[in-house]
Design a protein around this motif. Structure first.
Motif: not given
Length: 622
Positions: A224-249
């Motif tokens: 569950p997400n116990y604080s549904p409106d709050l966003v972590t200082p680093q998201t999973m989107y940030d992680v994957i974007f960084d991983t693929l940046s410069g190649s497929v992104i």
């Protein structure tokens, strides 16, 4: 729209996220990367049980140039969905640490349930096989035929909405040991299963007489997400974007203040509602309350010829950990534990503390130097619903939204997904996982090592049903109960700050309903209201009656639905308090229990986690 121009279709989001709940009821998860209104009736059902978060999938048609032509629904296409989820946790390897860390070069993780050998290990895999569904409002198709050591385990079900879009609803939070084993640790409990899962989301599409190829997606069932409106200082989107940046992104260019700098600053401020360390550093009227009107104007100001705020930007950026640092920086930001914390016996290294991705740190560095797009025009109203997002932007919005509300670390192991998500070999295109061939078996021997994991034909070269969640803790409840703040002892200074693991998903200290009522009560004295506002109570306090620690792990398995949800409240409490606060709401039974138990819980002034919990989570160091 010209449907004849469609030559291919894609499932969106590329990775969808469903979440556990102990209610039969569910709501649709985020479809925009900003807070949306709470579901109708709230996050709990009429009996106070936690609703499940469902993942909805859509299909978009593209032309030969990759342009979005239209969303495909039952109104303009014949669509059939097929999903195959599984839970492979108990048949995988122990989580000891993220195996891509330099510190893990000599680490060898043994099999979970190693006492079970040969073909009997197949009994550890909960795999109900694929399910298919089609048409609007179709009859639910449950994943109810998988079993763990002979005990049937329900992993969720497929549904469709009135337009024929897919709705995946995950498990009910039922974790157990059919052979009667006890919970002993946070991640690797022998003989136990949970009902998280993951797997590919496939579809077939026909437009008239034409069959259209469809690029598949993936679904992950998370806690569950116990604080549904709050966003972590680093998201999973940030992680994957960084991983693929410069190649497929494409590699990022000059950062926008509103799109690339402000989100990190705002997310640090928002964490004040779930962790006392963030509250002290970034909270209301603190020195680093970045979103305060006068402060943000200086941070966002265009450099100009004189650049009067250069030193201010320097001070902010130098306060964040550099992901390329070679030494440990305990007092830098964000105040989170790192991937390596507690896992290794060597002197503290740079990964004992959490650092943002190289992409984000690169944005910060450019901003510090004055090389950024100064596009801040005041607080924006981002609450537009998905239906108002331009059609051409809807697919990327769905892809981002699903991952925006997921934790991007620390990976020890994590909340929804963990460290393999930062390995480029896992992906075939932007945010889409490489599919493992059906029937291909994985057996890497009695131990899993870094050299095996990172090899070209290792477990990160492709994924099949259950291959994303298998890296997580089993059961998830034992990890959620253990991921607290303020673990006592080295390498962090004992009394200087309260670092945490995942407060934006698993809160540590919260503003309770009772204290909030005092804050907004104009009849109370200013001193009473201020004291109430600055009091944060231990989120897990209604489970804290259990000792030893192993008893509380069991309590978490049984009672995870009783924990508070941190929800948005708007109230004119006067200039001395923020107009928007995030307040813990409890189900009636839990609230009644706490009010009837004098002294229950601990406040934000409690400096550290008990030694007992520290030993359970970090046996190497304790």
């Amino acid at each position: 729209m010209n449907l004849d121009a469609i030559v291919e279709a894609r499932v969106h989001p590329a990775i969808g996220v469903a979440r556990i709940g102990n209610s039969d009821e569910f709501f649709i998860g985020p479809e925009v990367p900003w807070p949306s209104p709470a579901p109708e009736g709230g996050y709990r059902d009429s009996e106070g049980r936690l609703k499940r978060q469902a993942a909805r999938f859509r299909i978009y048609g593209y032309d030969a140039n990759g342009n979005v032509i239209a969303e495909l629904t039952s109104a303009n296409a014949a669509i059939s969905w097929t999903v195959h989820v599984a839970n492979r946790k108990a048949a995988w390897y122990d989580f000891d640490a993220a195996l891509d860390l330099p510190e893990a070069v000599d680490l060898k993780s043994p099999r979970r349930n190693a006492q079970i050998q040969g073909k009997d290990r197949e009994k550890l895999v909960i795999d109900p096989g694929p399910r298919s569904i089609s048409g609007p409002g179709a009859q639910p198709q449950p994943f109810d035929s998988g079993a763990f050591l002979g005990a049937t385990v329900y992993l969720g079900e497929l549904r469709t909405d009135p337009e024929g879009r897919l709705i995946f609803v995950g498990g009910l939070g039922r974790s157990s040991s059919p052979i009667g084993y006890a919970l002993t640790t946070f991640a690797n409990n022998a003989g136990w299963h949970d009902d998280t899962s993951d797997g590919p989301v496939c579809a077939t599409v026909r437009i008239g007489e034409r069959s259209i190829p469809v690029d598949s997606g993936w679904v992950v069932t998370a806690p569950p997400n116990y604080s549904p409106d709050l966003v972590t200082p680093q998201t999973m989107y940030d992680v994957i974007f960084d991983t693929l940046s410069g190649s497929v992104i494409p590699a990022p260019g000059q950062p926008s203040f509103t799109q690339d700098i402000l989100p990190l600053l705002r997310q640090c401020v928002d964490a004040q509602w779930v962790n006392s360390g963030f509250f002290a550093i970034f909270g209301w009227e603190s020195p680093n309350e970045f979103v305060r009107a006068d402060y943000i104007q200086r941070l966002a100001a265009a450099p100009g010829q004189d650049d009067p705020y250069l030193e201010l930007r320097r001070q902010v950026v130098y306060s964040f950990r550099d992901p390329g640092a070679t030494s440990f920086e305990p007092l830098k930001w964000p105040p989170l534990y790192g991937d390596a914390f507690g896992s290794f016996d060597s002197p503290p290294g740079p990964r004992e503390g959490f650092a943002v991705t190289p992409t984000i740190y690169g944005y910060l560095t450019q901003w510090m130097k004055g090389s950024f797009i100064a596009d801040y025009k005041g607080p924006a109203d981002e609450k537009k619903p998905f239906a108002k997002v331009p059609p051409g932007e809807q697919p990327s919005t769905l892809d981002r939204a699903a991952l925006h509300f997921c934790m991007g670390g620390p990976f020890h192991p994590g909340c929804e997904m963990t460290w393999p998500m930062r390995q480029a070999s896992l992906y075939r295109s932007a945010f889409r996982l490489q599919l493992r061939k059906a029937g291909s078996a994985e057996d890497y021997g009695e131990y899993l090592s870094q050299s095996i994991v990172l090899s070209s034909d290792g477990p990160l070269s492709a994924s099949g049903p259950g291959d994303i969640t298998k890296w997580m803790a089993v059961p998830w409840q034992s990890d959620t109960d253990s991921c607290r703040s303020g673990y006592n002892g080295p390498p962090f200074p004992k009394d200087n700050l309260i670092p945490a693991f995942w407060p934006s998903r698993v809160p540590n200290q919260v503003l309770t309903e009772d204290k909030y009522r005092v804050v907004i009560d104009a009849a109370k004295t200013p001193e009473e209201r201020d004291a109430a506002f600055h009091t944060r109570e231990f989120w897990l306090r209604n489970l804290e009656f259990h000792s030893p620690a192993t008893d509380q792990l069991n309590a978490m398995v049984q009672r995870f639905g009783e924990l508070g949800i941190v929800e948005r409240r708007e109230h004119d409490a006067g200039a001395d308090f923020p107009p928007v606060m995030y307040v813990e709401t409890l189900p009636p039974a839990a609230a009644k229990l706490l009010s009837a138990t004098p002294g229950a819980g601990t406040t934000a002034h409690e400096p550290s986690v008990s030694e007992e919990y520290a030993r359970a989570r970090f046996p190497r160091r304790r």
